[in-house]
Scaffold this active site. Sequence first.
Site, short mmCIF file in Angstrom:
data_model
loop_
_atom_site.label_atom_id
_atom_site.label_comp_id
_atom_site.label_asym_id
_atom_site.label_seq_id
_atom_site.Cartn_x
_atom_site.Cartn_y
_atom_site.Cartn_z
N SER A 91 -6.58 3.92 -5.74
CA SER A 91 -5.97 4.69 -4.65
C SER A 91 -6.02 6.19 -4.91
O SER A 91 -6.24 6.98 -3.98
CB SER A 91 -4.52 4.25 -4.42
OG SER A 91 -4.48 3.00 -3.79
N ALA A 135 -8.32 7.83 -6.59
CA ALA A 135 -9.69 8.26 -6.33
C ALA A 135 -10.00 8.27 -4.84
O ALA A 135 -10.64 9.19 -4.33
CB ALA A 135 -10.68 7.37 -7.08
N GLU A 136 -9.54 7.26 -4.14
CA GLU A 136 -9.81 7.16 -2.70
C GLU A 136 -9.12 8.29 -1.94
O GLU A 136 -9.73 8.92 -1.06
CB GLU A 136 -9.39 5.79 -2.18
CG GLU A 136 -10.31 4.69 -2.68
CD GLU A 136 -9.72 3.29 -2.59
OE1 GLU A 136 -10.47 2.35 -2.90
OE2 GLU A 136 -8.54 3.12 -2.24
N GLN A 137 -7.85 8.54 -2.26
CA GLN A 137 -7.15 9.63 -1.57
C GLN A 137 -7.79 10.98 -1.89
O GLN A 137 -7.93 11.83 -1.02
CB GLN A 137 -5.66 9.61 -1.89
CG GLN A 137 -4.95 8.43 -1.23
CD GLN A 137 -3.45 8.60 -1.11
OE1 GLN A 137 -2.92 9.70 -1.05
NE2 GLN A 137 -2.75 7.47 -1.06
N VAL A 153 -9.58 5.56 3.74
CA VAL A 153 -9.76 7.01 3.67
C VAL A 153 -11.17 7.40 3.26
O VAL A 153 -11.60 8.51 3.57
CB VAL A 153 -8.71 7.67 2.75
CG1 VAL A 153 -7.32 7.47 3.28
CG2 VAL A 153 -8.83 7.20 1.32
N HIS A 171 0.83 -1.21 0.00
CA HIS A 171 0.00 0.00 0.00
C HIS A 171 0.87 1.25 0.00
O HIS A 171 1.93 1.28 0.63
CB HIS A 171 -0.93 0.00 1.22
CG HIS A 171 -2.09 -0.92 1.05
ND1 HIS A 171 -1.96 -2.29 1.11
CD2 HIS A 171 -3.38 -0.67 0.77
CE1 HIS A 171 -3.14 -2.84 0.90
NE2 HIS A 171 -4.01 -1.88 0.68
N PRO A 172 0.38 2.29 -0.66
CA PRO A 172 1.14 3.54 -0.69
C PRO A 172 0.95 4.35 0.59
O PRO A 172 -0.05 4.19 1.28
CB PRO A 172 0.51 4.29 -1.88
CG PRO A 172 -0.92 3.82 -1.86
CD PRO A 172 -0.85 2.36 -1.45
N PHE A 195 1.22 3.50 7.01
CA PHE A 195 -0.05 3.68 7.72
C PHE A 195 -1.18 3.39 6.76
O PHE A 195 -1.22 3.92 5.64
CB PHE A 195 -0.15 5.12 8.24
CG PHE A 195 -1.46 5.43 8.89
CD1 PHE A 195 -1.70 5.07 10.20
CD2 PHE A 195 -2.46 6.08 8.18
CE1 PHE A 195 -2.92 5.36 10.81
CE2 PHE A 195 -3.67 6.38 8.77
CZ PHE A 195 -3.89 6.01 10.09
#
Length: 146
Positions: free
Chosen positions: A64, A66-68, A103, A47-48, A99
């Site tokens: 990711s 879009a989610e961030q 989100v 994961h980033p 972490f």
Amino acid sequence: MTALFEHSPWVEARADARPSTGDRYADLMAVLHAATPDEQLALIRAHPELAGKAAIDRTLTEASTAEQASAGLDRLTPLEYAEFHRLNALYRERFDFPFIICVRLTDKAGILAAMDRRLANDRETEVATALEQIGEIVRLRLEDMT
């Protein structure tokens, strides 16, 4: 098609190789929980970091990104960015993995508060929490597909 697990197609492949219970989410989570600790850690490490280098370089997966963005992480002030960078570094130094939080279920302030709060956890608790959060990410990605 959106990959359900970040850079970890083995989870879906194993679920597909097993008899289905008829509940895709349960099948995927069974594979995740049956994985070895090393496999689970590799999944977590795939994961980033939030608002990290991959976001800046635009190398996040489509999901990711879009989610961030949904949590406003693509619109940080310089002060917010510095705080994310500081907490990401502390977290990675303490736990040796990024972490992870779903989100889509929070916002910038909630993420920062969780990062700060979870730094007090022991490693075992954080591994379990990261896997739980990955489960939430996968659940929402599955819902998006239906």
